[in-house]
Scaffold this motif. Structure first.
Motif, PDB file in Angstrom:
ATOM      1  N   ASN A 178       0.825  -1.215   0.000  1.00  0.00           N
ATOM      2  CA  ASN A 178       0.000   0.000   0.000  1.00  0.00           C
ATOM      3  C   ASN A 178       0.854   1.259   0.000  1.00  0.00           C
ATOM      4  O   ASN A 178       0.465   2.301   0.514  1.00  0.00           O
ATOM      5  CB  ASN A 178      -0.928   0.012   1.213  1.00  0.00           C
ATOM      6  CG  ASN A 178      -2.066   1.003   1.062  1.00  0.00           C
ATOM      7  OD1 ASN A 178      -2.634   1.145  -0.024  1.00  0.00           O
ATOM      8  ND2 ASN A 178      -2.410   1.700   2.134  1.00  0.00           N
ATOM      9  N   THR A 179       2.054   1.156  -0.598  1.00  0.00           N
ATOM     10  CA  THR A 179       2.964   2.303  -0.716  1.00  0.00           C
ATOM     11  C   THR A 179       3.432   2.437  -2.164  1.00  0.00           C
ATOM     12  O   THR A 179       4.163   1.586  -2.650  1.00  0.00           O
ATOM     13  CB  THR A 179       4.193   2.130   0.201  1.00  0.00           C
ATOM     14  OG1 THR A 179       3.767   1.905   1.540  1.00  0.00           O
ATOM     15  CG2 THR A 179       5.086   3.358   0.148  1.00  0.00           C
ATOM     16  N   PRO A 180       2.968   3.481  -2.875  1.00  0.00           N
ATOM     17  CA  PRO A 180       2.066   4.546  -2.410  1.00  0.00           C
ATOM     18  C   PRO A 180       0.645   4.032  -2.160  1.00  0.00           C
ATOM     19  O   PRO A 180       0.337   2.886  -2.477  1.00  0.00           O
ATOM     20  CB  PRO A 180       2.117   5.549  -3.551  1.00  0.00           C
ATOM     21  CG  PRO A 180       2.474   4.747  -4.755  1.00  0.00           C
ATOM     22  CD  PRO A 180       3.384   3.664  -4.276  1.00  0.00           C
ATOM     23  N   LYS A 181      -0.193   4.907  -1.634  1.00  0.00           N
ATOM     24  CA  LYS A 181      -1.532   4.506  -1.224  1.00  0.00           C
ATOM     25  C   LYS A 181      -2.316   3.908  -2.396  1.00  0.00           C
ATOM     26  O   LYS A 181      -2.404   4.499  -3.474  1.00  0.00           O
ATOM     27  CB  LYS A 181      -2.308   5.702  -0.662  1.00  0.00           C
ATOM     28  CG  LYS A 181      -1.684   6.325   0.583  1.00  0.00           C
ATOM     29  CD  LYS A 181      -1.725   5.371   1.762  1.00  0.00           C
ATOM     30  CE  LYS A 181      -1.192   6.049   3.022  1.00  0.00           C
ATOM     31  NZ  LYS A 181      -1.160   5.113   4.183  1.00  0.00           N
ATOM     32  N   ARG A 182      -2.885   2.696  -2.152  1.00  0.00           N
ATOM     33  CA  ARG A 182      -3.683   2.030  -3.182  1.00  0.00           C
ATOM     34  C   ARG A 182      -5.061   1.638  -2.646  1.00  0.00           C
ATOM     35  O   ARG A 182      -5.779   0.861  -3.271  1.00  0.00           O
ATOM     36  CB  ARG A 182      -2.961   0.775  -3.681  1.00  0.00           C
ATOM     37  CG  ARG A 182      -1.610   1.039  -4.326  1.00  0.00           C
ATOM     38  CD  ARG A 182      -1.016  -0.238  -4.896  1.00  0.00           C
ATOM     39  NE  ARG A 182       0.211   0.025  -5.607  1.00  0.00           N
ATOM     40  CZ  ARG A 182       1.420  -0.001  -5.039  1.00  0.00           C
ATOM     41  NH1 ARG A 182       1.545  -0.302  -3.753  1.00  0.00           N
ATOM     42  NH2 ARG A 182       2.496   0.252  -5.758  1.00  0.00           N
ATOM     43  N   GLY A 183      -5.387   2.119  -1.460  1.00  0.00           N
ATOM     44  CA  GLY A 183      -6.658   1.740  -0.868  1.00  0.00           C
ATOM     45  C   GLY A 183      -6.641   0.349  -0.279  1.00  0.00           C
ATOM     46  O   GLY A 183      -7.708  -0.270  -0.114  1.00  0.00           O
ATOM     47  N   GLY A 185      -5.892  -1.309   2.946  1.00  0.00           N
ATOM     48  CA  GLY A 185      -5.635  -1.049   4.351  1.00  0.00           C
ATOM     49  C   GLY A 185      -5.268  -2.288   5.142  1.00  0.00           C
ATOM     50  O   GLY A 185      -4.989  -3.366   4.588  1.00  0.00           O
ATOM     51  N   SER A 223      -7.215  -2.669  -7.300  1.00  0.00           N
ATOM     52  CA  SER A 223      -5.870  -2.157  -7.008  1.00  0.00           C
ATOM     53  C   SER A 223      -4.883  -3.289  -6.801  1.00  0.00           C
ATOM     54  O   SER A 223      -3.753  -3.251  -7.304  1.00  0.00           O
ATOM     55  CB  SER A 223      -5.915  -1.270  -5.760  1.00  0.00           C
ATOM     56  OG  SER A 223      -6.711  -0.131  -5.961  1.00  0.00           O
TER      57      SER A 223
END
Length: 547
Positions: A178-183, A185, A223
């Protein structure tokens, strides 16, 4: 009723060591103190208990160039000691090699590594020294921050590469899923862990399986499916693409580079530089596997806090510290003083950079050793550099020029011929030094140097000579060589000659440093250009070409 002691206020500080303007510190708070508090008494504390006479004289002479200062003359009751040394090297690799050998020599003389420090202007410079020290088996510690390969952005980039190299590396995959943010969690990661444990498979394979089910919400599933597809594609590219190119592709396509480009924090630019330095460091290895094995070796080295070790840090982190031996590498235009600082803050930035040099020199008790390289990788591109203007500002009586111990002799392979330091009697105006005389001779012959150093004709480069008198060493002949004109507070050092430019308004042009742009204003042979990425800059038209 008025308070009886309203004027009882005391301010203690050193205007010559104000180096945190980028954090909001304001040197004017000290400079304005007498004005803000009329009648205040200024007590100058000029006795220095740390450094020898030559080091103090060099530092004092350098900082005296600043206009924004109260002014003081440092003195010591210690001996003059050794002169400040200035050493040129062919490239940054030779610079690191030479400093490593010098440190080994100091160690053989019985001195402690704890009394040795390397102070760099930018954190990405540390990588070359860290790799060199691992090769030599020299213990080191990084002060004021993590080691190069321990920095968050470097760990993230390495995690991507590790998953490509080994899909079963669960720690690496979890770090960047999730780096960068991809939803994606914590709930998604926990689901992957549960699935992986039940089927006894790696997290990556669990992700491949989960995206084919309805257990995840559509957005998260999409994602994660895209991420798995990306890794499959990168893994296929590894077979046909150079590992350095692959690393750059991964950083770009994953959105990781863009994440830091959009970040507005003060350290975002430094993180981007570190990523470029990471990609550059991979060139020394044949493949991705060899590079990752080297990283494992570097990361395994972890000495205790009490270990005798060389201290490696930025100049900003060195304030308040002191060492017997201080190495100051990277004294080149663009790196120190920092071109970004000059572009953003103009003359105020230049004076803060000079204060940074003053701080660096005065960290040394007995020896201060300055280095500069002729070639350095800056922003991912090899650049032929020129010595820092600060070297011109050092006093001749307190400086000694030495040869690099890191490999090739200074003038041996670069096509420059004789050393720029041929005649040490010629300190003074840069128009009377051997460097200036050689440059003039080249100009009169009509020939420019185009040796291995990559310099163009002298006619293109002579415009940036300084006409000011200097009591420092003669770096004049090389101070003129740059890939573009130098600007301070928006003014070109190379002034217009009054000739008419061959360019017209709205012409599309290309500049080797700033890239593509469009001409917005013409003043003789000076152009104001709105560059696509670098913003608006003023340049001399001889440095651009039609796009």
């Amino acid at each position: 009723m008025a308070a009886p002691h309203v004027k009882n206020i005391c301010c203690v500080g050193d205007d010559d060591q104000s180096i945190y303007g980028w954090r909001g510190a304001e040197v004017d708070n000290i400079l304005r103190f007498e004005h803000d508090f009329p009648g205040a008494k200024v007590i100058r504390l000029e006795r220095n208990y740390r450094s020898t006479g030559h080091i103090l004289a060099a530092a004092s002479h350098l900082i005296a160039r600043n206009e924004g200062r109260l002014g003081k003359t440092l003195r010591t009751e210690d001996q003059d000691g050794e002169k400040v040394t200035v050493t040129g090297s062919w490239d940054s690799e030779e610079e690191a090699r030479g400093i490593g050998e010098e440190i080994e020599q100091i160690q053989r003389q019985g001195e402690k590594l704890n009394e040795i420090a390397i102070l760099v202007r930018a954190s990405y410079q540390m990588r070359e020294f860290e790799d060199r020290f691992v090769t030599l088996g020299l213990p080191y510690r990084v002060i004021g921050g993590p080691r190069f390969y321990e920095r968050a952005e470097i760990r993230d980039a390495l995690a991507y590469l590790r998953v490509i190299n080994s899909p079963a590396d669960d720690l690496a995959f979890e770090r960047i899923v999730n780096t960068p943010k991809r939803g994606l969690g914590d709930a998604t990661v926990q689901m992957l862990h549960d699935h992986a444990r039940k089927r006894r498979i790696p997290l990556f394979e669990a992700a491949r399986a989960v995206v084919e089910t309805d257990e995840l919400k559509p957005k998260a599933r999409g994602s994660l499916r895209d991420l798995v597809a990306q890794f499959d594609r990168w893994r296929a590219q590894r077979e046909v693409t150079a590992h350095t190119d692959l690393a750059q592709i991964v950083l770009d396509e994953s959105g990781y580079t863009e994440m830091w480009q959009k970040d507005r924090s003060a350290d975002a630019a430094g993180r981007l530089e570190n990523l470029k330095e990471l990609v550059r460091s991979m060139e020394e290895f044949e493949n991705l596997q060899g590079f990752l094995e080297h990283i494992s070796l570097v990361m395994d080295r972890d000495g205790g806090a009490e270990e005798d070790a060389v201290s490696l840090m930025t100049l900003h982190s060195a304030k308040g510290l002191e060492f017997d031996n201080v190495f100051l590498p990277g004294w080149e235009e663009g790196l120190f003083p920092s071109q970004r600082t000059l572009d953003e803050q103009g003359r105020a930035g230049l004076e803060e950079e000079r204060r940074l040099g003053h701080v660096g020199l005065t960290r040394a008790r007995r020896r201060a050793m300055i280095y500069f390289a002729t070639n350095r990788r800056i922003h991912g591109t090899w650049t032929t550099t020129i010595p820092s203007r600060f070297l011109d500002e050092l006093p001749a009586a307190n400086v000694e020029i030495t040869e690099s111990k890191g490999g090739s002799a200074w003038g041996g392979t670069g096509g420059y011929g004789a050393s720029r330091f041929d005649d040490m009697e010629a300190f003074g105006s840069s128009y009377t030094t051997p460097g200036w005389q050689r440059a003039q001779a080249n100009r009169n012959r009509g020939g420019g140097r185009t040796g291995a150093g990559g310099h163009g004709s002298f006619e293109e480069e002579a415009a940036t000579f300084s006409s000011s008198s200097s009591s420092g060493p003669d770096f004049g002949s090389f101070s003129s060589r740059r890939r573009g004109p130098m600007t301070i507070e928006g003014e070109l050092v190379a002034k217009s000659t009054g000739t008419t430019s061959e360019f017209s308004l709205s012409d599309r042009v290309f500049h080797q440093k700033f890239g593509y742009g469009r001409v917005t204003k013409i003043d003789g042979n000076k152009l104001t250009i709105a560059f696509d990425k670098a913003g608006e800059k003023k340049v001399v038209d001889s440095f651009v070409q039609r796009a």
